[in-house]
Scaffold this motif. Structure first.
Motif, PDB file in Angstrom:
ATOM      1  N   LYS A  32       0.611  -1.151  -0.181  1.00 51.24           N
ATOM      2  CA  LYS A  32      -0.312   0.218   0.537  1.00 51.24           C
ATOM      3  C   LYS A  32       0.341   1.349  -0.410  1.00 51.24           C
ATOM      4  O   LYS A  32       0.402   2.467  -0.214  1.00 51.24           O
ATOM      5  CB  LYS A  32      -0.430   0.170   1.219  1.00 51.24           C
ATOM      6  N   ALA A  33       2.043   0.751  -0.382  1.00 49.44           N
ATOM      7  CA  ALA A  33       2.910   2.434  -0.227  1.00 49.44           C
ATOM      8  C   ALA A  33       4.348   2.074  -0.223  1.00 49.44           C
ATOM      9  O   ALA A  33       4.806   1.108   0.050  1.00 49.44           O
ATOM     10  CB  ALA A  33       2.956   2.875   1.779  1.00 49.44           C
ATOM     11  N   VAL A  34       5.133   2.735  -1.001  1.00 49.80           N
ATOM     12  CA  VAL A  34       6.717   2.280  -1.635  1.00 49.80           C
ATOM     13  C   VAL A  34       7.180   4.268  -1.995  1.00 49.80           C
ATOM     14  O   VAL A  34       6.962   4.848  -2.062  1.00 49.80           O
ATOM     15  CB  VAL A  34       6.081   2.009  -3.273  1.00 49.80           C
ATOM     16  N   VAL A  35       8.759   3.400  -1.864  1.00 43.31           N
ATOM     17  CA  VAL A  35       9.698   4.659  -1.622  1.00 43.31           C
ATOM     18  C   VAL A  35      11.159   3.690  -2.465  1.00 43.31           C
ATOM     19  O   VAL A  35      11.261   3.069  -2.291  1.00 43.31           O
ATOM     20  CB  VAL A  35      10.263   4.935  -0.228  1.00 43.31           C
ATOM     21  N   ALA A  36      11.468   5.263  -3.982  1.00 42.07           N
ATOM     22  CA  ALA A  36      12.544   3.847  -4.478  1.00 42.07           C
ATOM     23  C   ALA A  36      12.936   5.247  -3.882  1.00 42.07           C
ATOM     24  O   ALA A  36      13.047   6.938  -4.469  1.00 42.07           O
ATOM     25  CB  ALA A  36      11.443   3.861  -5.748  1.00 42.07           C
ATOM     26  N   MET A  37      15.020   4.877  -3.978  1.00 44.21           N
ATOM     27  CA  MET A  37      15.388   5.619  -3.952  1.00 44.21           C
ATOM     28  C   MET A  37      16.582   5.025  -5.283  1.00 44.21           C
ATOM     29  O   MET A  37      17.002   4.330  -5.087  1.00 44.21           O
ATOM     30  CB  MET A  37      16.329   5.740  -2.282  1.00 44.21           C
TER      31      MET A  37
END
Length: 362
Positions: free
Chosen positions: A249-254
């Motif tokens: 339900k939530a994503v962080v891409a670095m």
């Protein structure tokens, strides 16, 4: 598409989690405490015959002890009891040739915010086995994330303690590619090929990894010829690659590798998406990768942080000891002017707050 089976998310699981939290709060009151004890970092791992090692970081009240993993001096409470947290799970997808240890500081920050964290080992693209990095690994990685969610939710330690339908995913570099896949990104090996053939000199590290670098010397012409020939022969598959896990339900891409994604597939991310840019990244040159994704999805995604002095290695903490002069050092060492001590804790805090905002609210 990933189909969830055998992981009930109904009222029974919710009631068990609620009763567990209430029981813990009641025991605190009976003990005369006015506030919760500070959380420490717990750690346990499991070994799977085909999926390799999966690492779990989680809240505990047990005392930590020094731990040694390869060159890393770490600290956690091994195989300690779980303390109640916020009931949410975060998956960390490591970068190419990576380990869980380079994400321990992020895992600690997430745990201090109450999250349970799982780090799967990506087959053929980890420190112990780096035979198939790049598109061959990227095809498998999203399913490995889903498998890690399955394993975590089924473990007795975490059973009925986590909401199976509110999972977050963080990834950096190749892990960032995995993260973008988990939010609806569609890519293909042929798109990787096309990007590299068109931009091989400007984005050489993205296309060739740690095998060699352009130096401006007489051998560069041969390197470019061989790179184009290899990429053309290996990455002709035009099959669109996509993956869906409705629990995420939530994503962080670095600092992700992202040049092979169809930008339209990420124009409206399936779930809240946070992006972290390192402006001095020479491993994944931002204009080809994360800036292209931001151009497609803003304002429907979040420009979580843009770090003007950071390089590719800003996603790693603790930073591994690079061999002096190695390609890895050249591509991932901190650029001059980057204040790691001040910046990395802020990165970790921003990531934790993003997941709190998007996973803890109803």
């Amino acid at each position: 598409m990933y189909t969830q089976t055998g992981l009930a998310a109904g009222d029974n699981g919710f009631m068990k989690r609620t009763l567990f939290a209430l029981l813990f709060a009641g025991l605190q009151l009976l003990a005369g405490t006015s506030q919760a004890q500070p959380l420490n970092l717990g750690y346990v791992s499991v070994q799977h015959p085909t999926h390799g090692m999966t690492s779990f970081f989680y809240p505990t009240l047990a005392a930590e002890a020094p731990q040694r993993r390869g060159p890393f001096s770490l600290s956690w409470a091994a195989d300690a009891p779980l303390a109640p947290g916020n009931g949410r799970l975060i998956v960390i997808s490591h970068g190419s040739g990576g380990t869980p240890w380079v994400h321990t500081d992020l895992a600690r920050e997430l745990v201090l915010h109450g999250f349970v964290v799982v780090v799967p080992t990506h087959a053929g693209d980890n420190a112990a086995d780096n035979k198939t990095p790049g598109p061959e690994s990227w095809k498998k990685r999203p399913a490995e994330v889903s498998h890690a969610i399955d394993v975590t939710l089924a473990m007795p330690r975490f059973l009925d303690k986590l909401d199976p339908n509110k999972v977050g995913v963080f990834g950096g570099s190749a892990g960032g590619h995995t993260a973008l896949s988990m939010t609806g990104g569609i890519w293909s090996p042929a798109r990787f090929r096309d990007h590299c053939l068109a931009n091989i000199e400007a984005d050489f590290a993205s296309c060739m990894g740690f095998t060699t670098r352009l130096t401006g010397g007489v051998l560069d012409g041969a390197k470019l010829w061989l790179a184009r020939r290899t990429i053309s022969s290996r990455f002709a598959d035009e099959t669109p690659q996509a993956h869906e896990d409705p629990r995420v339900k939530a994503v962080v891409a670095m600092v992700p590798f992202a040049a092979d994604f169809d930008p339209a597939s990420l124009a409206t991310p399936r779930v809240p998406l946070g992006l972290i840019t390192a402006a001095k990244d020479v491993n994944q040159v931002p204009r080809f990768h994360i800036e292209a994704i931001k151009a497609a999805c803003l304002p429907r995604c979040t420009d979580l942080m843009t770090l003007p002095d950071a390089g590719h290695g800003a996603m790693l903490s603790p930073m591994p000891p690079f061999e002096p002069g190695s390609i890895a050092e050249q591509l991932q060492a901190d650029p001059p002017g980057f204040d790691r001590a001040a910046t990395v804790p802020l990165i970790n805090k921003k990531i934790a707050e993003f997941f709190e905002k998007n996973l803890l609210n109803p």
